[in-house]
Enzyme design. Structure first.
Site, PDB file in Angstrom:
ATOM      1  N   SER A 297      11.465   1.878  42.243  1.00 49.26           N
ATOM      2  CA  SER A 297      11.606   2.965  41.279  1.00 49.26           C
ATOM      3  C   SER A 297      10.880   2.603  39.988  1.00 49.26           C
ATOM      4  CB  SER A 297      13.078   3.202  40.964  1.00 49.26           C
ATOM      5  OG  SER A 297      13.711   3.798  42.053  1.00 49.26           O
ATOM      6  N   PHE A 347      20.285  -0.989  44.085  1.00 48.47           N
ATOM      7  CA  PHE A 347      19.580  -1.053  45.372  1.00 48.47           C
ATOM      8  C   PHE A 347      18.279  -1.813  45.218  1.00 48.47           C
ATOM      9  CE2 PHE A 347      16.346   2.197  44.335  1.00 48.47           C
ATOM     10  CZ  PHE A 347      16.932   2.783  43.224  1.00 48.47           C
TER      11      PHE A 347
ATOM     12  N   SER B 100      13.030   9.445  48.285  1.00 42.94           N
ATOM     13  CA  SER B 100      13.284   9.199  46.873  1.00 42.94           C
ATOM     14  C   SER B 100      14.145   7.937  46.826  1.00 42.94           C
ATOM     15  CB  SER B 100      14.006  10.399  46.298  1.00 42.94           C
ATOM     16  OG  SER B 100      14.500  10.081  45.039  1.00 42.94           O
ATOM     17  N   CYS B 101      14.785   7.638  45.671  1.00 38.00           N
ATOM     18  CA  CYS B 101      15.544   6.397  45.654  1.00 38.00           C
ATOM     19  C   CYS B 101      16.998   6.582  46.046  1.00 38.00           C
ATOM     20  CB  CYS B 101      15.388   5.676  44.324  1.00 38.00           C
ATOM     21  SG  CYS B 101      16.268   6.448  42.998  1.00 38.00           S
ATOM     22  N   ILE B 102      17.515   7.806  46.052  1.00 36.78           N
ATOM     23  CA  ILE B 102      18.893   7.961  46.536  1.00 36.78           C
ATOM     24  C   ILE B 102      18.973   9.078  47.575  1.00 36.78           C
ATOM     25  CG2 ILE B 102      20.109   7.073  44.543  1.00 36.78           C
ATOM     26  CD1 ILE B 102      20.664  10.043  43.798  1.00 36.78           C
TER      27      ILE B 102
END
Lengths: 415, 102
Positions: A297, A347, B100-102
């Site tokens: 991210s 994460f 995406s990240c989640i």
């Protein structure tokens, strides 16, 4: 004297200056940091500015305050990097040679990439909230807006802080509820991905949030253009979504400097080794934060964890030791869900966000992947941590650079 | 979970994406495509080749990447893999869905 040059004095660059000044012997190394802008923004605050939760003063400070003594700080535009000759060319100062270069030039929005986005309606009924100017213009718009179709939209991946658009939709729901006009506002979340949440565990745990807040989802929407005259966005499959107010996250791109210098990929991000943070093409050039092409991210927490590992690797590089392949993509993000609550996710490259407690296994006090008021307080406290600890390179207690699996419910993870 | 397809046993996630790329074969790709009502042509395979290449180089897939690939234009891409073209071609290619990240 040897030279270490840092390009960019944002979150990553400032952190690296603070880390390295403590590590590099002053008699041998001179550290220089270059950035053309005077203001250091607290970027996570841009999410709150449109809703009058933060004031403009709370999200900006003079960048100079955070550059440690002993580091040369040049406020100037960088013209070019010439990696073959180990030099950087500046507009006024001229040439600067380096022994080690750190690229920390971040990412920017590029609304001109989408046809019709940066139109006469830009900042009239089409806004971004990833810039100070955009967030502030949107705040002024929302103060008087009487309702209609609000579309929260992601143009294409990757974007900085991938959860921010969703948080924006959640906060908008609260904001209009508090104003007593929620029933006059129709909120739609439009994404190129196949859901607002794309990881199985998060979808399972969090999809209720969209239902509870009555936020509609339009998925697999790859925008082709904005029809700013008729107030609709149109994708390649000819799907149309109408809006009265479009809050979009435009294409994110690395700094044009990298394109000029022939060092970027399609989106001007620097190809970087995802475990060591050394650039793939030059052994004395490292990259950190949003400027890299890492499959992590683009977020301040990621940059923070990278900074600890990059500092070690720069010392290893100087001492001729092999670099540590240690960065695991660790990210730790609070997600505002509105109504004074937030989620926390933790994460990395290989582990998706799961439920558990953080940072103390089994204790918390923060809960992973669950809404709570404590998490919201954590997010609010983070602004203080940012200005006072994070960018100064002070280690945040109990939070390690690599992800911990302790206190997490990992049994179902297999993606 | 396991799935039997084209005389082979492969492991897939709940959405039917392969979880281990080393199990992928062209025959498996062909069968997954059939399940998505896509009849694979040489043109389809050119796109899959490109996608495999990107995956091996750890380049995230995007519509922009496809646009700049020189392999195919976006309208044709949608024509070959109707619906969600990135989602469908990654499934056929045996690699993870863009996330995406989640």
């Amino acid at each position: 004297m040897k030279n270490l040059v840092i390009l960019g004095a944002g979150t990553s660059g400032t952190m690296m200056a603070n880390h390295l000044i403590k590590k590099l012997p002053k008699s041998e190394w001179k550290i220089t940091i270059i950035d053309q802008y005077k203001t250091h923004y607290y970027q996570p605050g841009f999410l709150f500015l449109p809703f009058d939760i933060y004031t403009t003063k709370q999200v900006k400070k003079n960048g100079k305050k955070f550059i440690p003594k002993g580091v040369r700080y040049i406020q100037e535009k960088i013209e070019l990097i010439v990696p073959e000759k180990n030099k950087v060319i500046l507009e006024e100062v001229g040439e600067l040679t380096y022994d080690i270069l750190i690229v920390a030039t971040g990412t920017k929005i590029a609304p001109e990439e989408i046809d019709g986005m940066k139109s006469p309606k830009w900042y009239k009924n089409i806004f971004d909230f990833y810039t100070y100017e955009g967030a502030k213009a949107l705040r002024d718009k929302l103060r008087d807006w009487e309702g209609g179709k609000l579309v929260v939209h992601i143009s294409e991946m990757p974007i900085k802080c991938p959860v921010a658009p969703l948080e924006f939709a959640f906060l908008a729901d609260s904001y209009f509820k508090n104003k007593g006009i929620r029933e006059k506002v129709d909120i739609t979340f439009v994404t190129p991905l196949d859901g607002a949440f794309t990881k199985p565990k998060a979808t399972k745990a969090l999809h209720y949030l969209l239902e509870e807040k009555n936020i509609k989802e339009v998925t697999d929407f790859n925008i082709e253009r904005v029809d700013f005259e008729n107030n609709k966005i149109i994708d390649y499959a000819d799907t149309e979504v109408e809006y009265d107010l479009l809050v979009t996250v435009p294409t994110n791109m690395g700094d044009a400097l990298l394109e000029r210098s022939g060092m970027g990929d399609d989106l001007n991000f620097v190809p970087t080794n995802k475990a060591t943070l050394q650039t793939k093409d030059y052994e004395n050039i490292f990259a950190i934060g949003d400027a890299t092409d890492l499959p992590a991210s683009k977020a301040g927490s990621v940059a923070h964890f990278e900074a600890e590992i990059l500092t070690d690797n720069i010392m290893r590089h100087i001492n001729g030791e092999p670099l540590k392949e240690e960065f695991d993509g660790h990210a730790n993000c609070f997600i505002e869900t509105g109504g004074g609550k937030a989620l926390l996710i933790d994460f990395n490259y290989t582990h998706e966000p799961v439920e558990g407690t953080f940072p103390f296994p089994g204790v918390g006090p923060l809960q992973l992947l669950k809404e709570s008021r404590t998490n919201h307080m954590g997010k609010m406290a983070f602004r203080w941590i940012y200005w006072n600890m994070l960018i100064k390179g002070i280690h945040i207690p109990f939070v390690s650079a690599t992800m911990s699996t302790k206190g997490k419910q990992l049994e179902e993870v297999n993606t | 979970m396991n799935k039997t397809i084209a005389q082979a046993t492969i492991s897939v996630n709940e959405e039917g994406y392969l979880t281990d790329f080393s199990q992928w074969t062209k025959e498996i790709g062909e069968e997954i495509a059939k399940e998505e009502n896509i009849d694979m042509s040489d043109r389809h395979w050119e796109v899959i080749d490109y996608i495999h290449n990107q995956y091996k180089n750890e380049v995230a897939l995007s519509i922009r990447g496809i646009k700049k690939s020189g392999v195919i234009n976006i309208k044709e891409f949608y024509g070959l893999f109707p619906g969600g073209p990135l989602k469908k071609c990654t499934k056929i290619a045996g690699i993870p869905k863009p996330k995406s990240c989640i």
